[in-house]
Design an enzyme around this catalytic site. Structure first.
Site, PDB file in Angstrom:
ATOM      1  CG  LEU A  89     -30.778  34.408  -4.306  1.00  0.00           C
ATOM      2  CD1 LEU A  89     -32.091  34.935  -3.753  1.00  0.00           C
ATOM      3  CD2 LEU A  89     -29.760  34.209  -3.181  1.00  0.00           C
ATOM      4  CG  ASN A  91     -21.350  32.114  -3.819  1.00  0.00           C
ATOM      5  OD1 ASN A  91     -22.004  33.046  -4.297  1.00  0.00           O
ATOM      6  ND2 ASN A  91     -21.753  31.461  -2.736  1.00  0.00           N
ATOM      7  CB  SER A 102     -24.474  46.149  -3.060  1.00  0.00           C
ATOM      8  OG  SER A 102     -24.319  45.004  -2.246  1.00  0.00           O
ATOM      9  CG  ASN A 103     -20.758  41.965  -2.762  1.00  0.00           C
ATOM     10  OD1 ASN A 103     -19.780  42.502  -2.251  1.00  0.00           O
ATOM     11  ND2 ASN A 103     -21.637  41.259  -2.059  1.00  0.00           N
ATOM     12  CG  HIS A 145     -22.428  32.029   2.547  1.00  0.00           C
ATOM     13  ND1 HIS A 145     -23.683  31.712   2.079  1.00  0.00           N
ATOM     14  CD2 HIS A 145     -22.442  31.773   3.884  1.00  0.00           C
ATOM     15  CE1 HIS A 145     -24.425  31.274   3.082  1.00  0.00           C
ATOM     16  NE2 HIS A 145     -23.699  31.305   4.187  1.00  0.00           N
TER      17      HIS A 145
END
Length: 289
Positions: A164, A181, A85-86, A183
């Site tokens: 991942l 990244n 989705s990002n 998080h």
């Protein structure tokens, strides 16, 4: 009664303001003058630095310091393991006159049939599987070959969006200060190997933390330990479930990641003397947050 959230500096939030708040990376004063500004449109706190003579930021990924480099559309490689989705939001920001001065030229995934890979294929974005499952390892790429492929595509920045796997050392060294990244918690808390997805939100609720939210950081050779670039705070509600908290954090992720990718594509990331990265305001070049 006021509730407080602590970073390396302390910020105080009124207890009667349940709306979500975006917080810039905390700063140590040195000899810079610090002030806070409140942006009413989305309830964001921005920390400003008024640079003195001792403050000499260095632009990340600067090639020759020219304005032409800042205007050049950057080439992005996005790494995903799931629905992506990002990744989709970043891609949307790149097309149709969006806010991102860049293009996604490659999608890397360790799961060839994941939602992110399907979206990439449907939008004409090449998909590369790395690493391949062991049963298909006979023709798998080595980390060095992965770096070569990224260079062949002319990749400027690597964006991890729910990937991942640990990034190979070879890739980190080949793209210093060029890998980001996201998080789903406020690092350095609730990060590290094994803390991803719903596990993060369960850990946040179990700890009693009053705030969570996404963190965007540069990638180094470990899980979630690189320099923090941006954070957005999401208030934890008393009777939250992991699923409810995850939904609100993801909403902030989608906004924050696009904003940061837009900044890095415009060469608006600067590095403070102590190695902390900051984002230069697009509207006011004298402001950093």
């Amino acid at each position: 009664m006021a509730s407080r959230v602590l970073f390396s500096s302390q910020l105080t939030f009124p207890a009667n303001r349940p709306r979500e708040t975006s917080i810039a990376p905390s700063l140590r004063p040195y000899r810079n003058v610090l002030s806070f500004s409140f942006r009413s449109s989305v309830d964001r706190f921005a920390m400003r630095i008024r640079p003195l003579a001792s403050f000499a930021p260095t632009v990340v990924a600067e090639v020759d310091g020219s304005r032409d480099e800042a205007r050049r559309r950057k080439k992005l490689a996005v790494f995903v393991s799931g629905g992506g989705s990002n990744f989709k939001k970043i891609h949307e920001g790149c097309i149709g006159g969006g806010s991102v001065n860049g293009d996604v030229v490659l999608l890397v995934t360790n799961k060839k049939d994941c939602g992110g890979a399907e979206y990439a294929r449907s939008n004409g974005i090449p998909v590369l599987v790395f690493p391949k499952p062991q049963r298909e390892s006979s023709d798998a790429l080595s980390p060095t070959e992965l770096v070569d492929v990224l260079r062949e595509y002319g990749v400027d920045f690597v964006l991890l969006a729910g990937y991942l796997k640990l990034i190979p050392v070879e890739l980190v060294k080949a793209f210093p200060k060029r890998i980001l990244n996201i998080h789903p918690a406020l690092l350095p808390a609730f990060g590290g190997k094994g803390l991803y997805g719903m596990r993060v939100h369960k850990a946040v609720l179990a700890s009693g933390a009053r705030y969570s939210g996404p963190t965007i950081h540069f990638v180094d050779e470990e899980y979630d330990t690189g320099r923090i670039l941006a954070q957005s705070a999401v208030r934890v509600i008393a009777n939250d479930t992991p699923e409810e908290l995850a939904k609100r954090v993801l909403h902030e992720e989608h906004k924050l990641y696009v904003e940061v990718v837009a900044a890095i594509c415009e060469e608006r990331i600067i590095w403070r003397e102590d190695g902390v990265p900051l984002i230069q305001s697009k509207d006011n070049p004298d402001e950093y947050y």
